[in-house]
Design an enzyme around this catalytic site. Structure first.
Site, mmCIF file in Angstrom:
data_model
loop_
_atom_site.group_PDB
_atom_site.id
_atom_site.type_symbol
_atom_site.label_atom_id
_atom_site.label_comp_id
_atom_site.label_asym_id
_atom_site.label_seq_id
_atom_site.Cartn_x
_atom_site.Cartn_y
_atom_site.Cartn_z
ATOM 1 N N GLY A 23 39.602 -47.989 -41.372
ATOM 2 C CA GLY A 23 38.316 -48.350 -40.784
ATOM 3 C C GLY A 23 37.265 -48.422 -41.862
ATOM 4 N N GLU A 24 36.063 -48.779 -41.432
ATOM 5 C CA GLU A 24 34.973 -48.860 -42.389
ATOM 6 C C GLU A 24 33.828 -47.999 -41.902
ATOM 7 O OE1 GLU A 24 33.693 -52.772 -43.395
ATOM 8 O OE2 GLU A 24 32.261 -52.010 -44.888
ATOM 9 N N TYR A 27 29.797 -45.599 -45.957
ATOM 10 C CA TYR A 27 29.841 -45.726 -47.410
ATOM 11 C C TYR A 27 30.888 -46.715 -47.910
ATOM 12 C CZ TYR A 27 26.981 -41.586 -46.984
ATOM 13 O OH TYR A 27 25.983 -40.712 -46.646
ATOM 14 N N GLY A 28 31.745 -47.178 -47.043
ATOM 15 C CA GLY A 28 32.755 -48.141 -47.473
ATOM 16 C C GLY A 28 34.018 -48.054 -46.642
ATOM 17 N N VAL A 29 35.049 -48.759 -47.162
ATOM 18 C CA VAL A 29 36.301 -48.883 -46.414
ATOM 19 C C VAL A 29 37.196 -47.664 -46.681
ATOM 20 C CG1 VAL A 29 38.404 -50.293 -46.220
ATOM 21 C CG2 VAL A 29 36.172 -51.384 -46.515
ATOM 22 N N ASP A 138 24.888 -35.217 -41.707
ATOM 23 C CA ASP A 138 25.309 -36.390 -40.936
ATOM 24 C C ASP A 138 26.415 -35.999 -39.959
ATOM 25 O OD1 ASP A 138 25.027 -39.035 -40.262
ATOM 26 O OD2 ASP A 138 26.505 -39.751 -41.708
HETATM 27 N N1 LIG Z 1 40.588 -38.104 -43.980
HETATM 28 C C1 LIG Z 1 40.805 -39.066 -43.091
HETATM 29 N N2 LIG Z 1 41.995 -39.172 -42.489
HETATM 30 C C2 LIG Z 1 42.231 -40.143 -41.590
HETATM 31 N N3 LIG Z 1 41.329 -41.067 -41.216
HETATM 32 C C3 LIG Z 1 40.113 -41.006 -41.792
HETATM 33 C C4 LIG Z 1 39.783 -40.017 -42.761
HETATM 34 N N4 LIG Z 1 38.495 -40.211 -43.147
HETATM 35 C C5 LIG Z 1 38.053 -41.258 -42.451
HETATM 36 N N5 LIG Z 1 39.018 -41.746 -41.636
HETATM 37 C C6 LIG Z 1 38.900 -42.875 -40.732
HETATM 38 O O1 LIG Z 1 38.433 -43.996 -41.435
HETATM 39 C C7 LIG Z 1 37.482 -44.711 -40.673
HETATM 40 C C8 LIG Z 1 36.172 -44.819 -41.450
HETATM 41 O O2 LIG Z 1 35.723 -43.498 -41.697
HETATM 42 P P1 LIG Z 1 34.317 -43.154 -42.311
HETATM 43 O O3 LIG Z 1 34.239 -41.675 -42.419
HETATM 44 O O4 LIG Z 1 34.102 -43.940 -43.552
HETATM 45 O O5 LIG Z 1 33.319 -43.711 -41.268
HETATM 46 P P2 LIG Z 1 33.014 -43.248 -39.795
HETATM 47 O O6 LIG Z 1 33.228 -41.767 -39.695
HETATM 48 O O7 LIG Z 1 33.786 -44.113 -38.847
HETATM 49 O O8 LIG Z 1 31.499 -43.612 -39.671
HETATM 50 P P3 LIG Z 1 30.325 -42.989 -40.514
HETATM 51 O O9 LIG Z 1 30.442 -43.494 -41.892
HETATM 52 O O10 LIG Z 1 29.180 -43.489 -39.804
HETATM 53 O O11 LIG Z 1 30.486 -41.503 -40.467
HETATM 54 C C9 LIG Z 1 37.344 -43.971 -39.367
HETATM 55 O O12 LIG Z 1 38.185 -44.565 -38.412
HETATM 56 C C10 LIG Z 1 37.829 -42.580 -39.697
HETATM 57 O O13 LIG Z 1 38.364 -41.901 -38.576
#
Ligand SMILES: Nc1ncnc2c1ncn2[C@@H]1O[C@H](COP(=O)(O)OP(=O)(O)OP(=O)(O)O)[C@@H](O)[C@H]1O
Length: 422
Positions: A23-24, A27-29, A138
């Protein structure tokens, strides 16, 4: 995984085999990957450097090093960090799902003990970081990741501090507002750990209601929603409020009984909630005090993590979220005079609310029917009340003129357009 050949073979930093994109975020992908050194599955967050194009500065690198040292069972481990093709890559332990997916999964029944367990793990993670003088800033359910043994861990810790407050222009960032403490919404620049306590309280409320509690559509509306729920704060209640940079006066509305907003919560839960939702950050309960609250020692005791319910397959599109949540109506913003601009929650509806909420379970069921909520939950199932059902007619649209609106918006959103200075 649809395009295996493209992504499967991509090796980063001679160590990680990148798999599918998860997902994105702000801060990025984020991509799933295999750490060829350890065989461990990891999640790699590729940070868009954006304004930091010249590279990550020394302070940021030092902060990242500090984050790598933050090791606790309730914090996502930052395994590695490295630059690659002009982007910064952060490697985290991989987690199965997150709390947002749990809350939104209508096949999951959350008992009061489950809710207690999720809250306790959240607070434990926060307590560890606050002890090390690190704020999250956050907190929201999708930043609370859940592992295969049910353990909840805080993600994105400290990133706001390193890379600046998230840019709220990203669609998914609108959700972050719902968890913002009133001092942040009034533009405070000298905030502390209380902002994470407020956000944790919003998450606690969301676990009880199974929907985001205070869904503001703008920063002004967010404060209106907060004041509608807890009453407009009087200066005596929060003496520093009137000195905050973006303070605007809101019309006074009294607080409805907290019990009316959370009919299924225990007395201990309500007591803890009210202490976490205290307006004045100086008197708001700390994370450590919250963990020592009798809510956690009175029955039912928190469910063991391994026994917590988890959604089946996860990972839905970020884009589906806006439509999934039933947005509440906004507050009425009265016209200028500029200096004494007032914002008031929907008063008529709210008085009706206060009158109606002397209610029984029967009334709760009426509300459920009115909101089209499912009736299949058992006794332990949390319930959800939509504020908007209390007002019989939609509130009038804000009457603030567009020049004032953009001025106010500029003022209230200013911090999101600049990286933080602290
Ligand atoms: N450690 C991880 N293990 C598995 N999936 C992850 C992990 N970190 C992030 N993700 C997944 O990657 C995607 C993007 O995560 P990210 O933390 O960048 O953004 P977010 O939590 O969706 O939004 P925001 O940036 O607004 O907090 C999400 O679907 C998240 O559940």
């Amino acid at each position: 995984m649809s395009e295996v050949p493209n992504v499967f073979s991509k090796k980063v930093a001679d160590r990680y085999l990148k798999r599918e994109v998860l997902g994105e975020g702000t801060y990025g992908v984020v991509s799933k990957a295999i750490d060829t050194k350890t065989g461990q599955i990891v999640a790699i967050k590729k940070i868009r450097l954006g304004k930091h194009k010249e590279g990550v500065n020394f302070t940021a690198l030092r902060e990242i090093k500090l984050l790598k040292e933050l090791k606790d069972p309730h914090i996502i481990e930052l395994i590695d960090a490295f630059p690659h093709k002009g982007n910064l890559h952060l490697v985290f332990e991989f987690m199965e799902t997150d709390l947002e997916a749990v809350i939104r999964d209508r096949n999951i029944v959350l008992s009061l003990a489950d809710i207690k367990s999720f809250l306790q793990m959240t607070l434990k993670g926060l307590a560890f970081c606050h002890k090390k003088w690190v704020l999250h800033r956050d907190m929201k359910p999708n930043n609370l990741l859940i592992g295969d043994k049910g353990q909840l861990k805080l993600a994105d810790f400290g990133l706001a501090r390193i890379f600046g407050s998230p840019d709220r222009k990203f669609t998914h960032q609108v959700f972050a507002r719902w968890y913002r403490a009133p001092e942040l919404l009034f533009g405070s620049k000298q905030y502390g750990p209380g902002v994470d306590v407020w956000a944790a309280a919003c998450i606690f409320a969301e676990l009880l209601l199974r929907r985001p509690f205070l869904q503001g559509s703008s920063d002004i509306d967010q404060l209106g929603k907060i004041f509608a729920a807890f009453g407009t704060p009087k200066p005596a209640q929060w003496p520093d409020m009137v000195y905050l940079p973006d303070y605007v006066e809101y019309q006074f509305v009294p607080a409805p009984p907290l019990r009316s907003l959370f009919p299924m919560a225990s007395d201990d839960a309500l007591d803890l909630l009210s202490k976490m939702f205290t307006y004045d950050p100086k008197t708001r309960i700390s994370v450590q005090q919250a963990l020592e609250h009798r809510y956690f020692t009175s029955g039912p005791l928190p469910t063991e993590p391994a026994k917590l319910p988890r959604p089946h397959p996860k990972r839905e599109s970020l884009n589906t979220r806006v439509s999934d949540f039933n947005q509440q109506e906004g507050p009425t913003v009265l016209s200028p005079p500029r200096k004494s601009r007032r914002v008031m929650p929907q008063r008529d509806g709210f008085e009706e609310n206060a009158h109606q909420v002397e209610k029984s379970d029967e009334h709760v069921n009426d509300i459920r029917q009115a909101t089209g909520e499912r009736m299949s939950w058992n006794e332990h199932a949390p319930m959800s009340i939509d504020f908007s059902v209390f007002g019989s007619r939609p509130p009038p649209r804000p009457t603030i003129n567009s020049a004032d609106k953009s001025r106010l918006k500029r003022k209230l959103d200013l911090e999101f357009q600049q990286p933080d200075q602290d």
